[in-house]
Design a protein around this motif. Structure first.
Motif, short mmCIF file in Angstrom:
data_model
loop_
_atom_site.label_atom_id
_atom_site.label_comp_id
_atom_site.label_asym_id
_atom_site.label_seq_id
_atom_site.Cartn_x
_atom_site.Cartn_y
_atom_site.Cartn_z
N MET A 1 -28.09 72.01 -32.42
CA MET A 1 -29.28 71.47 -33.06
C MET A 1 -29.95 70.40 -32.21
O MET A 1 -31.16 70.20 -32.28
CB MET A 1 -28.91 70.91 -34.43
N THR A 2 -29.17 69.69 -31.41
CA THR A 2 -29.71 68.61 -30.59
C THR A 2 -30.33 69.08 -29.28
O THR A 2 -30.89 68.26 -28.54
CB THR A 2 -28.59 67.61 -30.26
N SER A 3 -30.24 70.37 -28.98
CA SER A 3 -30.73 70.81 -27.67
C SER A 3 -31.50 72.13 -27.73
O SER A 3 -31.58 72.85 -26.74
CB SER A 3 -29.56 70.94 -26.69
N LYS A 4 -32.08 72.44 -28.88
CA LYS A 4 -32.86 73.67 -28.99
C LYS A 4 -34.07 73.67 -28.05
O LYS A 4 -34.55 74.73 -27.64
CB LYS A 4 -33.33 73.87 -30.43
N HIS A 5 -34.54 72.48 -27.71
CA HIS A 5 -35.72 72.37 -26.84
C HIS A 5 -35.47 72.91 -25.44
O HIS A 5 -36.43 73.21 -24.72
CB HIS A 5 -36.15 70.91 -26.75
#
Length: 411
Positions: free
Chosen positions: A90-94
């Motif tokens: 969730m913290t690195s979908k970008h």
């Protein structure tokens, strides 16, 4: 193989010399297309991909590659006829935003014990329900799901959803085995970075330096050129070169000793840049004993590379491969040759003497990339020599992908 992907040797050499920017988007599209063809041929609804190297192949995405090799925290769903969905932290979908191969990015569940402890069965059940719904939505009546890796809670949870699980590694390896011409051009660029890193390491080595310090020079040089990480730490000198597979240590290297190493580097764009070289630590003239080792290793490489052509069978290749002198045979390398792409890939060619451990047949095909291996060292001998060359199998035979030279005057 379409005519557009077939090269004569002059055409292949011209392709490798082409300095235009690499079209990484075309590489990603081609990989996903080849994977989907494999899914269709094996009659599966979709592939569920955990291995970060396979996930990179299928989607073009990467995220903490080494850490995610031993923590099941991201994965991908590739439908044979439908979307490619990336499930990421969730913290690195970008990190995957804008990748044209990825139709949707969702937050990833993890049933790994480190992440959820005793809640693993519960979380795995919720995760499996989401995957089963995707299979129903995009596979119709086909409930066959290919998976490349598993932990126990996820396997049990998917089976509880009524899915038929199929070994997806077969499909990934077959898709990865043959490269597009743009992939081969990119792989050549990655080997150029590896060659330059080896040259920089060699310039920095001095007698008295430890094996670890020398390995550090190699790693620093490849990282500075866009490389990513080493898969091994195989750099040794003198008595630690025999037997092979000892890792770099704090032992100082001495003048005149043989230095042998295997790069095993994940280089730029994620390609496996895999060459092995050997030379004396001070760069001086080798002894007669060192020269004999080197000559045998080079003879093995030259003989085996010349055999590589489209249509030769794996078992025929191993049967016709160079016969090591008996004195070196017990310490032979683990394989005669192996596929090369994003890491060691299909096929792996066993020595005939080791066939009982899993040797298999198949065909070398045009646009496979294969590394030919050699290790020469007598049991109880003072030193050993490790050499390895990466070869592109063109329509007309083998073409080297590394320009780092072997040693003159050593054979």
């Amino acid at each position: 193989m379409t005519k557009a992907n077939s090269c004569t040797l002059p055409q292949a050499k011209a392709l490798l010399a082409d300095r235009r920017p690499i079209d990484e988007a075309a590489i990603r599209h081609g990989r996903l297309e080849r994977l989907r063809r494999q899914l269709a041929e094996h009659d599966v609804a979709a592939a569920l991909i955990f291995d970060p190297i396979n996930l990179r192949y299928a989607t073009g995405s990467r995220n903490m590659q080494v850490w995610t090799m031993h923590n099941f925290v991201r994965y991908g769903f590739v439908a044979a006829n439908g979307p490619c969905i990336l499930f990421d932290l969730m913290t690195s979908k970008h990190l995957a935003a804008g990748l044209e191969t990825v139709d949707e990015i969702r937050p990833a569940w993890s049933a790994d014990y480190v992440i959820v402890a005793e809640r693993a069965p519960e979380i795995a059940g919720r995760w499996a329900a989401e995957i089963a719904e995707l299979v129903r939505a995009h596979g119709g009546a086909n409930r066959r799901l290919a998976v490349d890796r598993f932990d126990v809670p996820t396997a049990l949870a998917l089976q509880a959803q009524g899915l038929t699980l199929v070994d997806g590694k077969i499909m990934l390896e077959r898709a990865r085995a043959r490269k597009s011409l743009e992939e081969i051009r990119a792989l050549k660029r990655s080997f150029e970075a590896c060659d330059a890193a080896v040259a920089e390491m060699r310039d920095g080595i001095e007698p008295g330096m430890t094996e670890q310090a020398a390995f550090g020079l190699l790693l620093k040089a490849i990282l500075a050129r866009g490389g990513e990480y080493p898969e091994t730490r195989l750099l040794t000198a003198g008595p630690r070169t025999n037997p092979w597979f000892q890792e770099a240590s704090d032992r100082p290297m001495r003048r005149g000793e043989m230095l042998s190493f295997d790069t095993d580097l994940i280089g730029p764009m994620g390609f496996y840049t895999d060459i092995s070289r050997a030379w004396t630590v001070d760069g001086g003239k080798p002894s007669d004993a060192q020269r004999r080792l080197y000559a045998a290793a080079r003879a093995q490489l030259d003989h085996n590379m010349a055999l590589l052509k489209p249509g030769i069978r794996f078992l025929e290749f191993s049967a016709r491969a160079y016969a090591l002198p008996e004195i070196y045979h017990p310490n032979r390398y683990a394989d005669v040759a192996h596929g090369c792409g994003l890491n060691v890939e299909y096929p792996l060619i066993w020595y005939p003497e080791d066939e009982e451990w899993g040797a298999y047949d198949g065909l070398f095909e045009e646009n496979m990339v294969v590394c030919c291996e050699s290790y020469v060292g007598a049991v109880g001998g003072p030193e050993g020599v490790k050499l390895e060359q990466p070869v592109w199998i063109t329509a007309e035979g083998p073409l080297l992908l590394s320009d780092y030279p072997l040693e003159d005057g050593y054979d």
